[in-house]
Design a protein around this motif. Structure first.
Motif, mmCIF file in Angstrom:
data_model
loop_
_atom_site.group_PDB
_atom_site.id
_atom_site.type_symbol
_atom_site.label_atom_id
_atom_site.label_comp_id
_atom_site.label_asym_id
_atom_site.label_seq_id
_atom_site.Cartn_x
_atom_site.Cartn_y
_atom_site.Cartn_z
ATOM 1 N N ILE A 191 0.833 -1.210 0.000
ATOM 2 C CA ILE A 191 0.000 0.000 0.000
ATOM 3 C C ILE A 191 0.866 1.258 0.000
ATOM 4 O O ILE A 191 0.355 2.368 -0.195
ATOM 5 C CB ILE A 191 -0.991 0.039 1.179
ATOM 6 N N TYR A 192 2.167 1.089 0.194
ATOM 7 C CA TYR A 192 3.096 2.226 0.191
ATOM 8 C C TYR A 192 3.699 2.458 -1.192
ATOM 9 O O TYR A 192 4.604 3.266 -1.363
ATOM 10 C CB TYR A 192 4.214 1.964 1.204
ATOM 11 N N SER A 193 3.181 1.781 -2.205
ATOM 12 C CA SER A 193 3.796 1.786 -3.534
ATOM 13 C C SER A 193 3.849 3.161 -4.184
ATOM 14 O O SER A 193 4.755 3.443 -4.972
ATOM 15 C CB SER A 193 3.060 0.810 -4.460
ATOM 16 N N GLN A 194 2.899 4.014 -3.883
ATOM 17 C CA GLN A 194 2.926 5.341 -4.505
ATOM 18 C C GLN A 194 4.193 6.094 -4.119
ATOM 19 O O GLN A 194 4.808 6.762 -4.957
ATOM 20 C CB GLN A 194 1.683 6.133 -4.100
ATOM 21 N N ARG A 195 4.603 5.958 -2.859
ATOM 22 C CA ARG A 195 5.837 6.609 -2.392
ATOM 23 C C ARG A 195 7.069 5.845 -2.888
ATOM 24 O O ARG A 195 8.034 6.443 -3.380
ATOM 25 C CB ARG A 195 5.825 6.691 -0.867
ATOM 26 N N THR A 196 7.038 4.541 -2.778
ATOM 27 C CA THR A 196 8.200 3.728 -3.130
ATOM 28 C C THR A 196 8.591 3.891 -4.587
ATOM 29 O O THR A 196 9.775 3.973 -4.929
ATOM 30 C CB THR A 196 7.923 2.243 -2.831
ATOM 31 N N ILE A 309 -3.839 -4.309 -4.681
ATOM 32 C CA ILE A 309 -3.183 -3.494 -3.647
ATOM 33 C C ILE A 309 -2.419 -2.340 -4.273
ATOM 34 O O ILE A 309 -2.480 -1.202 -3.793
ATOM 35 C CB ILE A 309 -2.246 -4.361 -2.780
ATOM 36 N N VAL A 310 -1.680 -2.612 -5.348
ATOM 37 C CA VAL A 310 -0.944 -1.528 -6.014
ATOM 38 C C VAL A 310 -1.915 -0.496 -6.572
ATOM 39 O O VAL A 310 -1.684 0.718 -6.477
ATOM 40 C CB VAL A 310 -0.021 -2.088 -7.115
ATOM 41 N N ALA A 311 -2.996 -0.969 -7.172
ATOM 42 C CA ALA A 311 -4.006 -0.038 -7.683
ATOM 43 C C ALA A 311 -4.524 0.852 -6.555
ATOM 44 O O ALA A 311 -4.651 2.072 -6.708
ATOM 45 C CB ALA A 311 -5.156 -0.804 -8.331
ATOM 46 N N TYR A 312 -4.806 0.251 -5.414
ATOM 47 C CA TYR A 312 -5.276 1.016 -4.252
ATOM 48 C C TYR A 312 -4.239 2.051 -3.824
ATOM 49 O O TYR A 312 -4.571 3.205 -3.539
ATOM 50 C CB TYR A 312 -5.569 0.058 -3.107
ATOM 51 N N ALA A 313 -2.971 1.646 -3.811
ATOM 52 C CA ALA A 313 -1.896 2.560 -3.429
ATOM 53 C C ALA A 313 -1.813 3.750 -4.381
ATOM 54 O O ALA A 313 -1.478 4.861 -3.968
ATOM 55 C CB ALA A 313 -0.564 1.820 -3.397
ATOM 56 N N LEU A 314 -2.140 3.510 -5.652
ATOM 57 C CA LEU A 314 -2.049 4.559 -6.676
ATOM 58 C C LEU A 314 -3.375 5.298 -6.875
ATOM 59 O O LEU A 314 -3.512 6.085 -7.811
ATOM 60 C CB LEU A 314 -1.609 3.941 -8.004
ATOM 61 N N ASP A 315 -4.349 5.025 -6.004
ATOM 62 C CA ASP A 315 -5.678 5.648 -6.082
ATOM 63 C C ASP A 315 -6.411 5.290 -7.373
ATOM 64 O O ASP A 315 -7.164 6.098 -7.934
ATOM 65 C CB ASP A 315 -5.571 7.171 -5.946
ATOM 66 N N ILE A 316 -6.205 4.067 -7.834
ATOM 67 C CA ILE A 316 -6.895 3.551 -9.021
ATOM 68 C C ILE A 316 -7.977 2.583 -8.555
ATOM 69 O O ILE A 316 -7.672 1.607 -7.863
ATOM 70 C CB ILE A 316 -5.914 2.838 -9.965
#
Length: 407
Positions: A191-196, A309-316
């Motif tokens: 869930i931290y993928s947007q920052r990472t 999860i990645v989509a959620y992290a990216l607000d998709i």
């Protein structure tokens, strides 16, 4: 400070690599001077796009013999190749992080034997008590032998902290692994993928790009074995979903998380449809590329957990498809249960109708869950600093624990 992250970071399923990169990022932010490395418990040394899956070979072995074959194979790998390599890598580690991902699952004793063998190395070189089990998934279905191997592994490791990535995993951990201490609920690190992955190239999709994460039916039918002709029906679902989505104005992209079986099925599906309007996205060669593939979409529909999860992290907005309880658990955790489809064979029209509502309901849980994730990383670092390494006892230390979410 040296930290070694032990999991399957170099798995062909790049969702595991996304987890590793996020854990590494979180640790780096909180311990900038730390030396952080990965130890792949399957013996891999890096991302390899040409990886050949062993699953077809294992599936040829009679069912009752598969656990014995798996155990024999990995024990031989351990004695011939891994134990000295692992001991050398772990020798001067100040903290060993086990996680995240669905590491505590039992399919033909695959993960039970790997984690048990790793724990033998940890104990042999005196690193018991310098371990944290972090944000792991734990399956419900577990053989007695598998549960016993996991229990022995945890005993050998003597972890200073344990956290599971959702409530269901925490309950399974306490039941099957005989954990008597506290198990914190820590969201999946992805869930931290947007920052990472913030430094990687950004791409603005056109507002109507639907990414369909294709999964091989043989890989996602664990819970629906009694469903007649599951493979045919789920194939028809993907085909009709793509065609009807195009008909109502979506640009459709087929992609996978990288597993060879999924890639082969995706390519066959795309070739069978033979539509120029469907973009068959090439396999991602690294976690950053998988994140980029997802970022290039406006909506995601997926069985695979880390696509969601990645989509959620990216607000998709994402819609989760049923195959494993971990997908349902994630959508419950983020307050989006409405966008998890429980039927093993979804209805195409209902799926597209649900998709039309997804954008307006992205949810507001991410900030709270991200804070909880950071608090647990901080707590395990604190525990590693304050532990009594001489006693090697199992202790639960850290003033920053979110006690409200302890099981």
């Amino acid at each position: 400070m040296k930290i070694v992250i032990c999991a399957v970071p170099y798995s062909p399923n790049l969702g595991d690599g996304v987890i590793y990169e996020n854990i590494r990022q979180l640790l780096t932010e909180l311990a900038p001077a730390a030396q952080i490395s990965a130890l792949d418990i399957a013996g891999r040394d890096g991302y390899d796009a040409s990886t050949v899956s062993r699953k077809p070979l294992i599936n040829r072995v009679p069912g009752r013999l598969r656990p014995s074959v798996v155990c024999t194979y990995f024990c031989l790998q351990y004695w011939w190749r891994w134990r000295h390599k692992w001991a050398e890598q772990l020798a001067d580690a100040d903290l060993v992080v086990i996680g995240g991902g669905q590491l505590f699952m039992d399919i033909h004793l695959n993960f039970p034997i790997k984690l048990f063998l790793l724990s033998r190395t940890i104990r042999a070189i005196g690193k018991s008590g310098k371990v944290a089990i972090f944000s792991v998934g734990v399956s419900k279905r577990m053989s007695n032998i598998g549960a016993n191997l996991f229990q022995r592994a945890v005993k050998n490791m003597a972890p200073v902290r344990i956290s599971a990535r959702d409530m269901l995993s925490a309950q399974h951990m306490k039941k099957y692994l005989a954990i008597h201490g506290d198990v914190c609920i820590t969201p999946d690190p992805a869930i931290y993928s947007q920052r990472t992955f913030a430094q990687h190239p950004q791409h603005a999709p056109g507002g109507n790009v639907l990414g369909i994460c294709i999964s091989c039916p043989l890989e996602v039918n664990h819970g629906v074995k009694n469903e007649p002709a599951y493979e045919l029906k789920i194939s028809e679902f993907f085909e009709n979903l793509a065609l009807q989505a195009i008909a109502v104005g979506y640009v459709v992209k087929f992609f996978t998380n990288g597993a060879p079986e999924d890639e082969a099925f995706k390519d066959a599906l795309a070739a069978g449809l033979n539509s120029r309007q469907i973009v068959n996205v090439p396999r991602a060669n690294a976690p950053a590329q998988l994140v980029a593939n997802i970022r290039a979409c406006d909506y995601i529909i997926a069985h695979r957990l880390h696509a969601s999860i990645v989509a959620y992290a990216l607000d998709i907005p994402a819609i989760g498809l049923n195959w494993d309880a971990k997908v349902k658990s994630f959508f419950e955790l983020i307050g989006r249960s409405r966008f998890f489809i429980p039927s093993p064979i979804p209805d195409v029209e209902k799926t597209l109708d649900l998709l039309s509502h997804a954008r307006a309901s992205c949810g507001t849980e991410k900030a709270r869950l991200t804070l909880r994730l950071k608090k647990e990383v901080s707590a395990l670092l604190d525990a590693s600093v304050h532990q009594d390494s001489a006693a090697g006892a199992r202790r639960w230390i850290g003033s920053k624990v979110d006690y409200e979410n302890i099981v």
